[in-house]
Design a protein around this motif. Sequence first.
Motif, short mmCIF file in Angstrom:
data_model
loop_
_atom_site.label_atom_id
_atom_site.label_comp_id
_atom_site.label_asym_id
_atom_site.label_seq_id
_atom_site.Cartn_x
_atom_site.Cartn_y
_atom_site.Cartn_z
N GLU A 165 0.84 -1.19 0.00
CA GLU A 165 0.00 0.00 0.00
C GLU A 165 0.88 1.25 0.00
OE1 GLU A 165 -2.99 -0.33 -0.52
OE2 GLU A 165 -3.50 -2.36 0.14
N PRO A 166 1.13 1.82 -1.16
CA PRO A 166 2.01 3.00 -1.24
C PRO A 166 1.36 4.24 -0.64
CG PRO A 166 1.02 2.57 -3.38
CD PRO A 166 0.60 1.43 -2.49
N GLY A 167 2.19 5.18 -0.29
CA GLY A 167 1.72 6.45 0.25
C GLY A 167 2.91 7.30 0.63
N ARG A 202 -2.24 8.49 1.21
CA ARG A 202 -2.31 8.34 -0.23
C ARG A 202 -3.08 9.55 -0.78
NH1 ARG A 202 -4.12 2.70 -2.52
NH2 ARG A 202 -2.31 2.19 -1.21
N VAL A 203 -2.33 10.45 -1.37
CA VAL A 203 -2.91 11.70 -1.85
C VAL A 203 -3.68 11.44 -3.14
CG1 VAL A 203 -2.38 14.04 -2.64
CG2 VAL A 203 -1.05 13.03 -0.78
N ALA A 204 -4.92 11.92 -3.19
CA ALA A 204 -5.77 11.74 -4.37
C ALA A 204 -5.20 12.51 -5.55
CB ALA A 204 -7.19 12.20 -4.06
N ARG A 205 -5.37 11.94 -6.73
CA ARG A 205 -4.86 12.59 -7.95
C ARG A 205 -5.73 13.77 -8.36
NH1 ARG A 205 -3.10 7.46 -11.85
NH2 ARG A 205 -1.53 6.59 -10.42
N ASP A 224 -8.62 11.85 -0.26
CA ASP A 224 -7.29 11.50 0.25
C ASP A 224 -7.48 10.42 1.31
OD1 ASP A 224 -5.84 13.58 -1.21
OD2 ASP A 224 -6.86 14.98 0.13
N LYS A 225 -6.59 9.44 1.32
CA LYS A 225 -6.78 8.28 2.19
C LYS A 225 -5.65 8.16 3.21
CE LYS A 225 -9.02 5.81 -1.62
NZ LYS A 225 -10.39 5.83 -1.11
N LEU A 226 -6.02 7.77 4.41
CA LEU A 226 -5.06 7.49 5.47
C LEU A 226 -4.78 5.99 5.46
CD1 LEU A 226 -3.65 9.15 7.72
CD2 LEU A 226 -5.49 8.46 9.26
#
Length: 464
Positions: A254-256, A305-308, A314-316
Motif C-alpha cells: 500500500e504505497p503512500g 495516499r494523496v488523491a490525484r 485522500d486516504k489514510l
Amino acid sequence: MANNTSRSSNNKQSIDNLKTSGFDRRLSIAKTSLNIGRRWAGNSMSGMFLNKEARTARNQIFMEEQAHYLAEELGKLKGSVVKIGQMLAIYGEHILPPEITRALQTLNDDTATLAWPKIEQNLRQLLGNKLHELQVDPVPIGTASLAQVHRATVIATGEQVVLKIQYPGVADAINSDLALFKSLLKVSNIVPQTRSLDAWFEEIRDLLHHEVDYEAEAATTERFYDRLIDDARYIVPKINRTYSTKRLLCMSYEPGISVVSDALQLLPLERRNAIGQAAIEIMIQEIFVWGEMQTDPNFGNYLVRVARHETETDKLVLLDFGAIRQFDNNLLTIAHNLLRAGYYHDHQSMMSAMTGYDFFDTMSDKVRSDIASLFLLATEPFSDPVMNIDMPANCLDEQQRYIWANSKLHTRLSNRATQAMQSFEFNLPPKEFMFISRKFIGAYTFLTVLDARTDSNNLVKPFL
C-alpha cells in the motif's frame, strides 16, 4: 512500519548477523554495565569535595552523558532490547529520570539492515518451497528493531505484496533481554528499583510477546480491514495468509507518503482538515466503538495516499497492528464519561468521572480538582466552543473549528501536568490511561504538523 516507495535502505549499513544468542547479548550488555559502573564510581569519587550546588550541576551533566552512552550501546543491538528502550521512553516518564527518557527517545528503528543472504535463509526456513512462488526485492523498504520489510511479487498473479520478516531469534530473546535490561539499570544506578518499575517491565513483557506473534497481528489487521472496508477515507493492508506464518507477515503493498512529508503541507486547507479529522476520528472509534487501540504513536505507522484529483478522497493508510491493546468495559465507561465532561467543559463532571482506579480514588479533593483541570485542558480540542470559556481566542476559526497549529496544546499540557504532579505525592497513573494519553499526544502532534482544523461537534457528538 511504513511500506512506502523509499529505497533509502541502499545507503544504510548492512550487517551479516544479529547478536541474538543469549551469550552475545549478555556479553554486550555486561560490557555496557561495567563501563557505566566504572564511570559512576569515578564521578562519585571526583565529586566528593565539591559543594552541594556544584555537585548537583556536575551530576546533571554526568547523568546526561551516561544516558546517551546507554542509548547508543542499546541501539547497536536489534531486537527487543531496542524495543524495551523505546517503550520505556514512551511510557516511562513517571518512572525514569528525564535524562534517561530523553536519551531513550533517540533509539531509532531505522538502523542497519540485516544482509540479504541472512534474510533469504530465514525466509527459506519460514516458507520452504513457497519461497519460489515469490520474487523478493533484496533491498528492504523498512527496518525496525524486531523486523525488516521487503517488497515482493507473487509470480503467478503479479500481486504486489510486502513481507514483514521477523529477525531470527528475537522472539526467543525477549525474556532474557528484559532481565538483562533490568540488570543494566540496576548496576548503573541510573534508575531506582521500585515496584512500579517491575510492573512496567511485566507490562512490556506482555506487549512484546504479543507484538512478535504475527498470527495475532494478522487477525487484528483483518478485523480492522473488515471494519473500514466501506470507509473511503482509510486503507488497511489485506493479509495474504498463503505466505504468512507466526514469524512472517505477508500483506498487500500500500504505497503512500509520510505524514510529515512536505507534500502534505501543499494540499489545500480543506483537504488537510479532512485528513486530520480522519486521523483523530479513527482513534475515537478505537476507544469508544471497538474497545481496542493501536497504541504505538509512531508516525511511521501511517501513510497518506494523496488523491490525484480534488474530487477524490485522500486516504489514510493504517499500518502495523502489532501493538494493539484491548480495553475492558470499566475503562471504556470511565473514558466515555471523561470525554463527555470534556465536551461540556464541566469541571464538576470531570471530577465525578475520575473514579474506578486507586490513582483516582486515593486523591484528596485539592489534587482531584487539579487533575480535573488538567483533563479539561487535554480535552480542549473535543470541547464545545460555546461551553468552553477557557478556550484561547486564536484556537478557533470563523467556523468554530479547532486550529491545531495555533493551540500550543502539547506545551500547555506539559506545563500544567508538571504543576499538577508537584502538588501531591505522585502515584503512577493506570497503564491503560498512559497508553491512551500517549496515543492522543501522537495524534495531537500529527494534526499540529498537518496544520489541520477539526470540528468537535462532528468528532464527539456521535459518541455522547
